[in-house]
Design a protein around this motif. Structure first.
Motif, mmCIF file in Angstrom:
data_model
loop_
_atom_site.group_PDB
_atom_site.id
_atom_site.type_symbol
_atom_site.label_atom_id
_atom_site.label_comp_id
_atom_site.label_asym_id
_atom_site.label_seq_id
_atom_site.Cartn_x
_atom_site.Cartn_y
_atom_site.Cartn_z
ATOM 1 N N SER A 14 0.815 -1.207 0.000
ATOM 2 C CA SER A 14 0.000 0.000 0.000
ATOM 3 C C SER A 14 0.852 1.262 0.000
ATOM 4 O O SER A 14 1.910 1.317 0.618
ATOM 5 N N LYS A 15 0.340 2.294 -0.680
ATOM 6 C CA LYS A 15 1.018 3.589 -0.699
ATOM 7 C C LYS A 15 0.554 4.484 0.436
ATOM 8 O O LYS A 15 1.144 5.525 0.687
ATOM 9 N N HIS A 16 -0.501 4.104 1.135
ATOM 10 C CA HIS A 16 -1.031 4.924 2.222
ATOM 11 C C HIS A 16 -0.078 4.927 3.409
ATOM 12 O O HIS A 16 0.485 3.899 3.777
ATOM 13 N N GLY A 17 0.127 6.097 3.972
ATOM 14 C CA GLY A 17 1.021 6.246 5.108
ATOM 15 C C GLY A 17 2.480 6.377 4.730
ATOM 16 O O GLY A 17 3.343 6.413 5.607
ATOM 17 N N ARG A 18 2.779 6.450 3.447
ATOM 18 C CA ARG A 18 4.168 6.601 2.994
ATOM 19 C C ARG A 18 4.516 8.088 2.881
ATOM 20 O O ARG A 18 3.640 8.946 2.939
ATOM 21 N N LEU A 19 5.777 8.367 2.686
ATOM 22 C CA LEU A 19 6.215 9.752 2.503
ATOM 23 C C LEU A 19 5.539 10.360 1.275
ATOM 24 O O LEU A 19 5.277 9.669 0.294
ATOM 25 N N LYS A 20 5.277 11.662 1.348
ATOM 26 C CA LYS A 20 4.625 12.352 0.230
ATOM 27 C C LYS A 20 5.457 12.244 -1.048
ATOM 28 O O LYS A 20 4.913 12.113 -2.145
ATOM 29 N N SER A 21 6.776 12.296 -0.909
ATOM 30 C CA SER A 21 7.626 12.199 -2.097
ATOM 31 C C SER A 21 7.537 10.812 -2.727
ATOM 32 O O SER A 21 7.621 10.671 -3.947
ATOM 33 N N HIS A 22 7.347 9.768 -1.903
ATOM 34 C CA HIS A 22 7.206 8.415 -2.438
ATOM 35 C C HIS A 22 5.856 8.262 -3.133
ATOM 36 O O HIS A 22 5.766 7.635 -4.193
ATOM 37 N N GLN A 23 4.811 8.855 -2.555
ATOM 38 C CA GLN A 23 3.497 8.819 -3.202
ATOM 39 C C GLN A 23 3.541 9.571 -4.527
ATOM 40 O O GLN A 23 2.920 9.151 -5.510
ATOM 41 N N ALA A 24 4.309 10.658 -4.578
ATOM 42 C CA ALA A 24 4.447 11.425 -5.815
ATOM 43 C C ALA A 24 5.160 10.605 -6.889
ATOM 44 O O ALA A 24 4.819 10.691 -8.069
ATOM 45 N N CYS A 25 6.133 9.801 -6.499
ATOM 46 C CA CYS A 25 6.828 8.930 -7.453
ATOM 47 C C CYS A 25 5.858 7.912 -8.043
ATOM 48 O O CYS A 25 5.888 7.640 -9.243
ATOM 49 N N LEU A 26 4.995 7.353 -7.214
ATOM 50 C CA LEU A 26 4.004 6.398 -7.710
ATOM 51 C C LEU A 26 3.048 7.065 -8.683
ATOM 52 O O LEU A 26 2.712 6.499 -9.725
ATOM 53 N N ARG A 27 2.628 8.292 -8.373
ATOM 54 C CA ARG A 27 1.756 9.035 -9.295
ATOM 55 C C ARG A 27 2.481 9.312 -10.604
ATOM 56 O O ARG A 27 1.890 9.209 -11.687
ATOM 57 N N GLY A 28 3.749 9.652 -10.508
ATOM 58 C CA GLY A 28 4.543 9.932 -11.703
ATOM 59 C C GLY A 28 4.693 8.724 -12.606
ATOM 60 O O GLY A 28 4.779 8.855 -13.829
ATOM 61 N N LEU A 29 4.710 7.544 -12.007
ATOM 62 C CA LEU A 29 4.795 6.309 -12.790
ATOM 63 C C LEU A 29 3.437 5.886 -13.339
ATOM 64 O O LEU A 29 3.359 4.975 -14.154
ATOM 65 N N GLY A 30 2.372 6.524 -12.872
ATOM 66 C CA GLY A 30 1.034 6.186 -13.353
ATOM 67 C C GLY A 30 0.385 5.042 -12.607
ATOM 68 O O GLY A 30 -0.591 4.465 -13.088
ATOM 69 N N ILE A 31 0.905 4.725 -11.428
ATOM 70 C CA ILE A 31 0.372 3.614 -10.645
ATOM 71 C C ILE A 31 -0.806 4.110 -9.815
ATOM 72 O O ILE A 31 -0.700 5.112 -9.121
ATOM 73 N N ARG A 32 -1.920 3.384 -9.911
ATOM 74 C CA ARG A 32 -3.129 3.793 -9.207
ATOM 75 C C ARG A 32 -3.519 2.836 -8.089
ATOM 76 O O ARG A 32 -3.838 3.257 -6.995
ATOM 77 N N ARG A 33 -3.552 1.535 -8.360
ATOM 78 C CA ARG A 33 -3.986 0.582 -7.338
ATOM 79 C C ARG A 33 -3.033 -0.601 -7.219
ATOM 80 O O ARG A 33 -2.224 -0.843 -8.100
ATOM 81 N N ILE A 34 -3.213 -1.320 -6.133
ATOM 82 C CA ILE A 34 -2.399 -2.504 -5.867
ATOM 83 C C ILE A 34 -2.746 -3.596 -6.876
ATOM 84 O O ILE A 34 -3.917 -3.774 -7.230
ATOM 85 N N HIS A 35 -1.744 -4.327 -7.318
ATOM 86 C CA HIS A 35 -1.857 -5.466 -8.244
ATOM 87 C C HIS A 35 -2.414 -5.073 -9.603
ATOM 88 O O HIS A 35 -2.968 -5.909 -10.306
ATOM 89 N N ASN A 36 -2.291 -3.808 -9.989
ATOM 90 C CA ASN A 36 -2.710 -3.353 -11.309
ATOM 91 C C ASN A 36 -1.457 -2.926 -12.066
ATOM 92 O O ASN A 36 -0.965 -1.822 -11.858
ATOM 93 N N PRO A 37 -0.913 -3.784 -12.939
ATOM 94 C CA PRO A 37 0.371 -3.477 -13.580
ATOM 95 C C PRO A 37 0.287 -2.302 -14.545
ATOM 96 O O PRO A 37 -0.738 -2.065 -15.183
#
Length: 62
Positions: A14-37
């Motif tokens: 899960s991305k919840h509870g992670r650093l804001k910069s790490h959540q921003a990296c996930l958004r930058g990669l286009g990742i939205r949900r768990i187990h969705n490649p």
């Protein structure tokens, strides 16, 4: 890097509870949900974001 110029990135923790910069990296990669490649290009910018949040991801070469 002739044939493998794309990476399949899957969020496995899960991305919840992670650093804001790490959540921003996930958004930058286009990742939205768990187990969705998501398929991204193998660029230095994407590699840097993947390395930063590698503890949350599973990465495969396509």
């Amino acid at each position: 890097m002739a044939a493998a110029n794309e990476l399949k990135v899957t969020l496995i923790r899960s991305k919840h509870g992670r650093l804001k910069s790490h959540q921003a990296c996930l958004r930058g990669l286009g990742i939205r949900r768990i187990h969705n490649p998501v398929v991204v290009k193998d660029t230095p910018e994407n590699r840097g974001m993947i390395n930063k949040v590698s503890y949350l991801l599973k990465v495969e070469e396509v």
